[in-house]
Design an enzyme around this catalytic site. Structure first.
Site, mmCIF file in Angstrom:
data_model
loop_
_atom_site.group_PDB
_atom_site.id
_atom_site.type_symbol
_atom_site.label_atom_id
_atom_site.label_comp_id
_atom_site.label_asym_id
_atom_site.label_seq_id
_atom_site.Cartn_x
_atom_site.Cartn_y
_atom_site.Cartn_z
ATOM 1 N N LYS A 60 0.016 -3.808 -6.746
ATOM 2 C CA LYS A 60 -0.194 -3.667 -5.300
ATOM 3 C C LYS A 60 0.709 -2.567 -4.763
ATOM 4 O O LYS A 60 1.925 -2.609 -4.948
ATOM 5 C CB LYS A 60 0.088 -4.992 -4.592
ATOM 6 C CG LYS A 60 0.066 -4.905 -3.056
ATOM 7 C CD LYS A 60 0.259 -6.279 -2.397
ATOM 8 C CE LYS A 60 0.387 -6.176 -0.886
ATOM 9 N NZ LYS A 60 0.612 -7.480 -0.222
ATOM 10 N N LYS A 105 2.475 -8.765 12.042
ATOM 11 C CA LYS A 105 3.595 -9.637 11.698
ATOM 12 C C LYS A 105 4.587 -9.689 12.860
ATOM 13 O O LYS A 105 4.603 -8.792 13.706
ATOM 14 C CB LYS A 105 4.320 -9.087 10.457
ATOM 15 C CG LYS A 105 3.538 -9.186 9.170
ATOM 16 C CD LYS A 105 4.335 -8.596 8.011
ATOM 17 C CE LYS A 105 3.552 -8.644 6.703
ATOM 18 N NZ LYS A 105 3.279 -10.011 6.220
ATOM 19 N N GLU A 137 -3.981 -8.288 3.128
ATOM 20 C CA GLU A 137 -4.561 -6.999 2.720
ATOM 21 C C GLU A 137 -4.401 -6.730 1.228
ATOM 22 O O GLU A 137 -5.172 -5.977 0.648
ATOM 23 C CB GLU A 137 -3.905 -5.857 3.522
ATOM 24 C CG GLU A 137 -2.560 -5.339 2.992
ATOM 25 C CD GLU A 137 -1.434 -6.380 3.017
ATOM 26 O OE1 GLU A 137 -1.570 -7.377 3.740
ATOM 27 O OE2 GLU A 137 -0.436 -6.189 2.296
ATOM 28 N N ARG A 147 -4.881 -8.578 -1.458
ATOM 29 C CA ARG A 147 -6.018 -8.999 -2.276
ATOM 30 C C ARG A 147 -7.223 -8.083 -2.063
ATOM 31 O O ARG A 147 -8.046 -7.911 -2.956
ATOM 32 C CB ARG A 147 -6.342 -10.465 -1.966
ATOM 33 C CG ARG A 147 -6.712 -10.719 -0.539
ATOM 34 C CD ARG A 147 -6.578 -12.185 -0.128
ATOM 35 N NE ARG A 147 -5.203 -12.579 0.167
ATOM 36 C CZ ARG A 147 -4.828 -13.785 0.569
ATOM 37 N NH1 ARG A 147 -5.715 -14.745 0.678
ATOM 38 N NH2 ARG A 147 -3.562 -14.054 0.824
HETATM 39 N N1 BES Z 1 2.943 -8.646 1.846
HETATM 40 C C1 BES Z 1 2.653 -9.940 2.342
HETATM 41 C C2 BES Z 1 3.257 -11.054 1.515
HETATM 42 C C3 BES Z 1 4.756 -11.155 1.464
HETATM 43 C C4 BES Z 1 5.418 -12.065 2.259
HETATM 44 C C5 BES Z 1 5.489 -10.378 0.592
HETATM 45 C C6 BES Z 1 6.780 -12.170 2.178
HETATM 46 C C7 BES Z 1 6.842 -10.494 0.539
HETATM 47 C C8 BES Z 1 7.491 -11.399 1.321
HETATM 48 C C9 BES Z 1 1.147 -10.171 2.360
HETATM 49 O O1 BES Z 1 0.359 -9.055 2.540
HETATM 50 C C10 BES Z 1 0.868 -11.115 3.470
HETATM 51 O O2 BES Z 1 1.136 -10.761 4.590
HETATM 52 N N2 BES Z 1 0.361 -12.296 3.159
HETATM 53 C C11 BES Z 1 0.098 -13.293 4.141
HETATM 54 C C12 BES Z 1 -1.222 -13.938 3.793
HETATM 55 C C13 BES Z 1 -1.762 -14.839 4.883
HETATM 56 C C14 BES Z 1 -2.203 -13.994 6.062
HETATM 57 C C15 BES Z 1 -2.908 -15.619 4.344
HETATM 58 C C16 BES Z 1 1.222 -14.321 4.100
HETATM 59 O O3 BES Z 1 1.687 -14.665 3.018
HETATM 60 O O4 BES Z 1 1.631 -14.760 5.166
HETATM 61 ZN ZN ZN Z 2 1.227 -7.242 1.927
HETATM 62 ZN ZN ZN Z 3 0.054 -8.594 4.587
#
Ligand code: BES
Ligand code: ZN
Ligand code: ZN
Length: 484
Positions: free
Chosen positions: A252, A264, A336, A338
């Site tokens: 990724k 976020k 994003e 996935r």
């Molecule tokens: N890049 C984030 C995941 C992440 C979170 C990496 C904390 C490192 C530390 C990913 O793209 C994301 O935002 N995932 C969301 C998914 C949700 C919207 C289903 C998440 O984990 O909150």
């Molecule tokens: Zn991410």
């Molecule tokens: Zn994300």
């Protein structure tokens, strides 16, 4: 760091510091340490540091007795950490040269490599953009010293250097700020590395990806002024066997993840520069693979994008068509990773990859499940899972197998498209993996969710705060141990 190997008796080792691992419950009699053991000043507990000056009868200027825990549990991975801690300790004291003494049975090739890796990894820190650096705060020379040792130790020093330099290269990429490291800049680093080490490199631009039908990847990229890139690095062994193994490593590469329209919160958002750590690990793995030359072909694919909100950004409710032909309902633009992995996986299959491993900082949920100590590992095939687990165990990169069962498909249903990009409230790391599986099947595939392990929030004795480089060493060992 200048590296060398000395085969001498312990008294003859010439260095500013002689690092001696000392064990819990095992009195060390050499170098005047016996009394300190008896008095309890040295106990051999992990990372306990005792620096001694003027030890009589030896060439080295100082001795650093470093606690190494129980000798029965002193694996190569433990030695890597022990040396990392020793080097970080010496670096803080402006010492520029160190030797480590290795005793039997801890003096084989794996230990020699691990000692070198520990030294180089321990030397790294996250402050490369600071302008007030004291130039002397670096251990510049490192010596592995042993009484005799077996054959192949010089090659082991070299292997350790190649691995750890690749890992530090990957950490530098993950540590770079997101204004500096855009998708095209990441691609530029990959290309320069490929040229230096003799890999084939191809960078697919937006137009090429559109021709290939990568609507899922491009949907993420569209909100950013920074153009996307799909980085493809190829290693081909000199003698290609007829066996049909072709390993694909997918990382990724989100150079910054704001969440997009599903934005976020501000707290900690600056850390999302490491959302390309999986990509950086795969680029770094290829740097080592190019030099160590495994017997099987390996291709790395890094979809590199920036996830931004804006007037052109993708919206919740959008439906995109992936390269596989499957349609995806984008419920949450923050899921994003996935979306870009899906198209990279389909492209890897079109290039003939027979086995796939992806590494991605994919979910906060994996951090809830496993904390910061284990990578979340998912697989659609047992044999590949076992290979990856075995490689991870030898490299001291801890991974924990989590379930991928059809029951979880219940969480991934869309009324409007073939699949939604998020499941519900529960099992977030699993539903993310289930989503990717829809694209990986039927190719044997392992998914590594490294959201909790790719970054250290607080320094450890053996490692600086910041990117860890996980799971680079596991990927290299996976390729190296694979006999076609
Ligand atoms: N890049 C984030 C995941 C992440 C979170 C990496 C904390 C490192 C530390 C990913 O793209 C994301 O935002 N995932 C969301 C998914 C949700 C919207 C289903 C998440 O984990 O909150
Ligand atoms: Zn991410
Ligand atoms: Zn994300």
């Amino acid at each position: 760091m200048h590296l060398s190997l000395q085969r001498h008796p312990i008294e003859k080792v010439e260095s500013a510091v002689l690092i001696l691992p000392v064990f819990e419950g095992r009195r060390e009699d050499r170098l005047g340490l016996g009394e300190l053991f008896d008095s309890g000043e040295i106990a051999g507990k992990p990372f306990e540091m005792t620096l001694l000056h003027n030890v009589p009868g030896i060439q080295a200027t100082r001795v650093l007795a470093v606690g190494a825990g129980k000798s029965g549990k002193f694996t190569a991975a433990e030695l890597r950490r022990t040396i990392g801690a020793a080097i970080r300790h010496l670096k803080s004291k402006s010492i520029t040269e160190a030797a480590v003494w290795l005793d039997s049975p801890h003096d084989g090739v794996d230990y020699v490599s691990a000692a070198v890796e520990g030294a180089i990894l321990g030397e790294w820190d996250a402050g490369r953009y600071k302008t007030d650096k004291k130039p002397s705060k670096a251990v510049e020379r490192f010596i592995v010293a042993l009484a005799g040792g077996g054959p192949h130790l010089e090659a082991a020093v070299d292997r350790g250097r190649i691995l750890a330099e690749a890992q530090n290269f990957s950490r530098d990429l993950a540590n770079d700020p997101p204004n500096v490291l855009t998708p095209l800049v990441l691609a530029g680093h990959a290309r320069a590395m490929a040229e230096e080490f003799g890999l084939d490199c191809e960078i697919l631009n937006r137009d090429r990806m559109a021709q290939l039908g990568m609507g899922s990847l491009l949907g993420v990229a569209i909100g950013s002024a920074a153009p996307p890139a799909l980085i493809v690095l190829r290693y081909q062994p000199a003698t290609v066997s007829s066996a049909a193994v072709h390993l694909g490593l997918i990382g990724k590469g989100v150079t910054f993840d704001t969440g997009g329209i599903s934005i976020k919160t501000a707290d900690g958002m600056e850390k999302m520069k490491y959302d390309m750590a999986g990509g950086a690990a795969m680029i770094g793995a290829m740097r080592a693979i190019a030099q160590l030359k495994p017997a099987i072909p390996v291709t790395a694919l890094i979809p590199a994008v920036e996830n931004m909100p804006g007037s052109r950004a993708q919206r919740p409710g959008d439906i995109v068509t992936s390269m596989s032909g499957k349609t995806i309902e984008v419920i949450n633009t923050d899921a994003e990773g996935r979306l870009i992995l899906a198209d990279a996986i389909t492209y890897a299959q079109s290039l003939g990859c027979t086995h796939l491993v992806d590494a991605a900082t994919l979910t906060g949920a994996v951090v809830v499940a496993l904390g910061h100590y284990n990578v979340g590992l998912f697989a659609n095939e047992d044999a590949l899972r076992e290979r990856v687990m075995l490689a991870a165990r030898s490299e001291g990169e801890k991974m924990w197998h989590l379930p991928l069962e059809d029951d979880y498909k219940e969480y991934l249903k869309s009324v409007y498209a073939d699949i939604p990009n998020v499941g519900g409230r529960y099992g977030g790391a699993i539903t993310a993996a289930m989503f990717i599986k829809e694209f990986a099947d039927p190719t044997p595939w392992v998914h590594l969710d490294i959201a909790g392990t790719a970054w250290l929030d607080d320094a450890k004795p053996f490692m600086a705060k910041g990117p860890t480089g996980m799971p680079l060493r596991t990927m290299v060992r996976l390729a190296m141990d694979w006999q076609p």
